[in-house]
Enzyme design. Structure first.
Site, PDB file in Angstrom:
ATOM      1  N   GLY A  54      18.637  -7.684  27.537  1.00 26.02           N
ATOM      2  CA  GLY A  54      19.417  -8.767  27.876  1.00 26.02           C
ATOM      3  C   GLY A  54      18.773 -10.122  27.935  1.00 26.02           C
ATOM      4  N   GLU A 109      15.695 -12.077  34.685  1.00 24.38           N
ATOM      5  CA  GLU A 109      16.783 -11.301  34.242  1.00 24.38           C
ATOM      6  C   GLU A 109      18.116 -12.000  33.638  1.00 24.38           C
ATOM      7  OE1 GLU A 109      18.179  -8.346  34.494  1.00 24.38           O
ATOM      8  OE2 GLU A 109      17.187  -6.942  35.854  1.00 24.38           O
ATOM      9  N   ASP A 110      18.661 -11.529  32.933  1.00 24.88           N
ATOM     10  CA  ASP A 110      19.824 -12.137  32.274  1.00 24.88           C
ATOM     11  C   ASP A 110      21.050 -12.214  33.297  1.00 24.88           C
ATOM     12  OD1 ASP A 110      20.139  -9.397  32.447  1.00 24.88           O
ATOM     13  OD2 ASP A 110      21.057  -9.069  30.379  1.00 24.88           O
ATOM     14  N   ASP A 113      24.344  -7.866  38.711  1.00 25.17           N
ATOM     15  CA  ASP A 113      25.878  -7.241  38.760  1.00 25.17           C
ATOM     16  C   ASP A 113      25.728  -6.615  40.267  1.00 25.17           C
ATOM     17  OD1 ASP A 113      28.353  -6.408  38.427  1.00 25.17           O
ATOM     18  OD2 ASP A 113      27.810  -5.068  36.763  1.00 25.17           O
ATOM     19  N   LYS A 141      26.556 -12.256  39.350  1.00 24.54           N
ATOM     20  CA  LYS A 141      28.207 -11.526  39.856  1.00 24.54           C
ATOM     21  C   LYS A 141      28.069 -11.035  41.343  1.00 24.54           C
ATOM     22  CE  LYS A 141      29.314  -9.312  35.612  1.00 24.54           C
ATOM     23  NZ  LYS A 141      29.622  -7.911  35.082  1.00 24.54           N
ATOM     24  N   ARG A 175      25.081 -10.161  21.108  1.00 29.86           N
ATOM     25  CA  ARG A 175      23.754 -10.772  21.837  1.00 29.86           C
ATOM     26  C   ARG A 175      23.509 -12.137  21.175  1.00 29.86           C
ATOM     27  NH1 ARG A 175      21.345  -6.887  25.235  1.00 29.86           N
ATOM     28  NH2 ARG A 175      21.013  -4.875  24.355  1.00 29.86           N
TER      29      ARG A 175
HETATM   30  P1  IMP Z   1      22.887  -4.338  37.827  1.00 32.20           P
HETATM   31  O1  IMP Z   1      21.700  -3.191  37.917  1.00 32.20           O
HETATM   32  O2  IMP Z   1      24.213  -3.570  38.206  1.00 32.20           O
HETATM   33  O3  IMP Z   1      22.813  -5.453  38.492  1.00 32.20           O
HETATM   34  O4  IMP Z   1      22.910  -4.730  36.374  1.00 32.20           O
HETATM   35  C1  IMP Z   1      21.860  -5.495  35.500  1.00 32.20           C
HETATM   36  C2  IMP Z   1      22.278  -5.130  34.108  1.00 32.20           C
HETATM   37  O5  IMP Z   1      23.379  -4.779  33.858  1.00 32.20           O
HETATM   38  C3  IMP Z   1      22.030  -6.558  33.596  1.00 32.20           C
HETATM   39  O6  IMP Z   1      20.611  -6.673  33.283  1.00 32.20           O
HETATM   40  C4  IMP Z   1      22.506  -6.217  32.088  1.00 32.20           C
HETATM   41  O7  IMP Z   1      21.831  -5.668  31.135  1.00 32.20           O
HETATM   42  C5  IMP Z   1      23.853  -5.593  32.453  1.00 32.20           C
HETATM   43  N1  IMP Z   1      25.156  -5.991  32.926  1.00 32.20           N
HETATM   44  C6  IMP Z   1      25.679  -6.316  33.992  1.00 32.20           C
HETATM   45  N2  IMP Z   1      26.719  -7.112  33.687  1.00 32.20           N
HETATM   46  C7  IMP Z   1      26.891  -7.099  32.429  1.00 32.20           C
HETATM   47  C8  IMP Z   1      28.025  -8.045  31.845  1.00 32.20           C
HETATM   48  O8  IMP Z   1      28.953  -8.432  32.163  1.00 32.20           O
HETATM   49  N3  IMP Z   1      27.791  -7.847  30.409  1.00 32.20           N
HETATM   50  C9  IMP Z   1      26.613  -7.308  29.722  1.00 32.20           C
HETATM   51  N4  IMP Z   1      25.593  -6.866  30.408  1.00 32.20           N
HETATM   52  C10 IMP Z   1      25.834  -6.655  31.921  1.00 32.20           C
END
Ligand code: IMP
Length: 184
Positions: A54, A109-110, A113, A141, A175
């Site tokens: 991402g 990071e993109d 979440d 988020k 993407r």
């Molecule tokens: P985390 O580990 O839950 O913080 O998630 C991080 C990863 O989940 C990001 O680097 C994304 O690859 C993916 N991700 C989280 N939310 C989204 C979204 O809304 N759209 C697409 N990918 C997401």
């Protein structure tokens, strides 16, 4: 004659997804982040570590707004698979190659979440004894955080909705959309 629209065309031409952050807004915010990072890392020759897949577009745009010497590397991890909710487990698919001991690391990071990916990366990189470790994410988020983590630079805080475009995928596509859209 072609009688079905690709997912890309549905977003762009049928208004299937809602525009959340425009190309212009992204560009302006990245310009500001680049300036701030240039000021903070002057003479530090940081290693910027892009998180694949991402983060590749954000990384490419961000480094072109940073006006100091820097090096780059990439790590690939996965937590979503093809789903729209986190699996809760982080898997490393490709490690970095750089020797990061004693270096200033800035992880790109993109989106953050649940925070699980950042937490995983923080633990992994701290074990390698860098001089410093910080994180920059284009999107955050905030209301969905499940664990404690540290984030130092954020492009935009967004609501707890699934987004695509500008590097972010749904089932590996979309993407290449130039802006960020909410998938309802
Ligand atoms: P985390 O580990 O839950 O913080 O998630 C991080 C990863 O989940 C990001 O680097 C994304 O690859 C993916 N991700 C989280 N939310 C989204 C979204 O809304 N759209 C697409 N990918 C997401």
């Amino acid at each position: 004659m072609k009688n079905h629209r690709s997912e890309f065309e549905k977003v762009v031409y049928d208004g299937k997804f809602r525009l959340l952050i425009s190309k212009e807004q992204i560009e302006e915010r990245i310009r500001q982040l680049g300036k701030q990072i240039s000021d903070d890392y002057r003479d530090k020759n940081p290693i910027m570590i892009g998180v694949l897949n991402g983060g590749f577009i954000f990384m490419a745009d961000l480094i072109r707004h940073i006006e100091i010497d820097l090096e780059i590397d990439f790590i690939k991890i996965s937590s979503y698979g093809d789903a729209t909710v986190s699996s809760g487990k982080v898997q490393m698919l490709k490690d970095i190659n750089a020797d990061v001991k004693g270096r200033h690391l800035l992880v790109v990071e993109d989106i953050v979440d649940t925070g699980l990916s950042i937490q995983y990366l923080e633990k992994k990189f701290m074990e390698l004894n860098p001089a410093s470790l910080k994180f920059v994410s284009l999107l955050l988020k905030k209301d969905n955080a499940k664990v404690d983590y540290h984030i130092h630079y954020v492009g935009f805080e967004i609501p707890n909705e699934f987004v695509v475009g500008y590097g972010l995928d749904h089932k590996q596509i979309l993407r290449n959309l130039p802006a960020i859209y909410v998938m309802d």
